[in-house]
Design a protein around this motif. Structure first.
Motif, short mmCIF file in Angstrom:
data_model
loop_
_atom_site.label_atom_id
_atom_site.label_comp_id
_atom_site.label_asym_id
_atom_site.label_seq_id
_atom_site.Cartn_x
_atom_site.Cartn_y
_atom_site.Cartn_z
N UNK A 172 -2.91 22.19 -1.47
CA UNK A 172 -2.05 21.29 -0.71
C UNK A 172 -0.83 20.93 -1.54
N UNK A 173 0.29 20.80 -0.85
CA UNK A 173 1.55 20.38 -1.46
C UNK A 173 2.02 19.16 -0.68
N UNK A 174 2.06 18.02 -1.37
CA UNK A 174 2.36 16.74 -0.72
C UNK A 174 3.72 16.26 -1.23
N UNK A 175 4.65 16.04 -0.30
CA UNK A 175 6.04 15.74 -0.63
C UNK A 175 6.32 14.27 -0.30
N UNK A 176 6.63 13.49 -1.30
CA UNK A 176 6.78 12.03 -1.24
C UNK A 176 5.84 11.38 -0.22
N UNK A 177 4.52 11.59 -0.39
CA UNK A 177 3.57 11.07 0.60
C UNK A 177 3.25 9.59 0.39
N UNK A 178 2.94 8.91 1.48
CA UNK A 178 2.33 7.59 1.43
C UNK A 178 0.84 7.76 1.63
N UNK A 179 0.06 7.39 0.62
CA UNK A 179 -1.36 7.74 0.62
C UNK A 179 -2.29 6.53 0.64
N UNK A 180 -1.71 5.34 0.84
CA UNK A 180 -2.54 4.14 0.92
C UNK A 180 -2.68 3.41 -0.39
N UNK A 181 -1.65 3.46 -1.22
CA UNK A 181 -1.69 2.78 -2.52
C UNK A 181 -1.53 1.27 -2.41
N UNK A 182 -1.56 0.62 -3.57
CA UNK A 182 -1.48 -0.84 -3.66
C UNK A 182 -0.06 -1.30 -3.38
N UNK A 183 0.11 -2.00 -2.26
CA UNK A 183 1.44 -2.44 -1.84
C UNK A 183 1.98 -3.60 -2.66
N UNK A 184 1.16 -4.16 -3.53
CA UNK A 184 1.56 -5.35 -4.29
C UNK A 184 1.92 -5.04 -5.73
N UNK A 185 2.04 -3.77 -6.08
CA UNK A 185 2.31 -3.46 -7.48
C UNK A 185 3.12 -2.18 -7.60
N UNK A 186 3.51 -1.88 -8.83
CA UNK A 186 4.15 -0.61 -9.14
C UNK A 186 5.42 -0.35 -8.38
N UNK A 187 5.58 0.88 -7.92
CA UNK A 187 6.83 1.29 -7.27
C UNK A 187 7.08 0.54 -5.96
N UNK A 188 6.02 0.03 -5.32
CA UNK A 188 6.25 -0.73 -4.09
C UNK A 188 7.07 -1.99 -4.35
N UNK A 189 6.97 -2.53 -5.56
CA UNK A 189 7.81 -3.67 -5.92
C UNK A 189 9.05 -3.22 -6.68
N UNK A 190 8.88 -2.26 -7.60
CA UNK A 190 10.02 -1.80 -8.39
C UNK A 190 11.12 -1.23 -7.50
N UNK A 191 10.73 -0.53 -6.45
CA UNK A 191 11.70 0.10 -5.55
C UNK A 191 11.60 -0.45 -4.13
N UNK A 192 11.33 -1.74 -4.03
CA UNK A 192 11.17 -2.38 -2.72
C UNK A 192 12.43 -2.29 -1.87
#
Length: 307
Positions: A172-192
């Motif tokens: 499988x090749x997944x291109x900028x996928x949303x996979x159900x990660x933690x919405x309260x940390x990491x890139x979800x906040x860094x690149x909100x």
């Protein structure tokens, strides 16, 4: 976040052109209007199919699909389009599928899965799974699962569900996928507030997906929340660095490796969500698309080039 420094002039030109037809406040439009402006934006970036590629529209056990081929293909690519499971279809990613076909020599099956909000979860997954089973039975030559954004979510969900059910999945090749990660940390906040996709826009699409509470530990909607990452096919993940969903790719890669699988994460610096449409105008996106096509071709040949 200093996006003026991180993002180059070519990519900013792509962002501005996108904004001419798909404005930042598009999610405030009605669903019908969102689809109209998204389709218009895709037409603005559409390029002609390579001349060698032929197509036909088919029914995959009731699911509309488009079949792309050139010559005598030896593998099948299942392609699931992005668009938050709300917008997009066979036309929005037509040129992308045609170019993957031409560059790899594989047939491509693009799935026109049912969209939100008319069809809640698991309708889109059910269509992705049905079309994948159909292709496995129809062609019997090995499958590579590919998807961008929400389509990457569907591709991974199919890969998880296929264990013990389909032996034909080669990778499988997944291109900028949303996979159900933690919405309260990491890139979800860094690149909100990243260009092209914000955290709030991502949440908007997620909230349309379910009639009730978000299911817990359901890999058909959130592959990162599976309890078992063993037995999954070799996986290549491509993320955009300036993207709230970036860390989903890193975390998924880590989980596959921890379970003893083969996985490789490519994080593209200076790129943003949706960069596939920029592959003819932005050097960074062009180079990434070449890496994507090479990964698809290699996985189809059972070649792992990332050790």
């Amino acid at each position: 976040m200093d996006y003026e420094r991180l993002i180059d002039a070519e990519t900013w030109a792509f962002i501005r052109k996108t904004g001419e037809s798909y404005a930042d406040d598009a999610v405030e439009l009605s669903i019908a209007e969102q689809r109209d402006v998204y389709d218009a934006m895709c037409r603005d970036f559409h390029v002609a199919r390579p001349a060698i590629v032929q197509t036909e529209d088919l029914s995959a056990d009731g699911v509309p699909v488009r079949h792309y081929w050139a010559g005598d293909p030896t593998r099948t690519v299942m392609y699931f389009h992005g668009g938050g499971l709300v917008v997009g279809g066979l036309e929005s990613h037509d040129d992308i599928c045609a170019e993957i076909c031409a560059q790899t020599g594989y047939r491509v099956i693009s799935t026109d899965y049912r969209l939100l909000p008319e069809h809640k979860h698991p309708a889109s997954f059910d269509d992705a799974w049905t079309s994948t089973q159909w292709a496995a039975n129809q062609f019997n030559d090995g499958l590579v699962l590919v998807g961008d954004s929400a389509g990457g979510n569907l591709a991974a969900a199919v890969a998880h569900h296929a264990r013990g059910r389909l032996s034909e999945v080669l990778g499988q090749v997944l291109i900028y996928p949303g996979l159900g990660g933690d919405l309260e940390s990491g890139s979800y906040h860094q690149h909100a507030q990243a260009p092209m996709l914000t955290r709030d826009e991502y949440l908007y699409y997620q909230q349309l997906r379910f009639d009730g509470p978000v299911p817990e530990n359901d890999p058909t909607c959130a592959p990162l929340r599976d309890s078992d990452f063993s037995g999954l096919p070799p996986t290549v993940l491509i993320s955009a660095d300036c993207d709230p969903v970036r860390d989903d790719s890193r975390q998924y890669c880590e989980k596959l490796l921890a379970a003893g699988g083969r996985a490789h994460w490519i994080n593209e610096p200076g790129l943003i969500h949706g960069f596939l449409r920029a592959r003819h105008t932005v050097g960074r996106a062009r180079n990434s698309f070449e890496r994507i096509s090479a990964a698809i071709e290699a996985l189809g040949q059972k070649i792992w080039s990332y050790d």
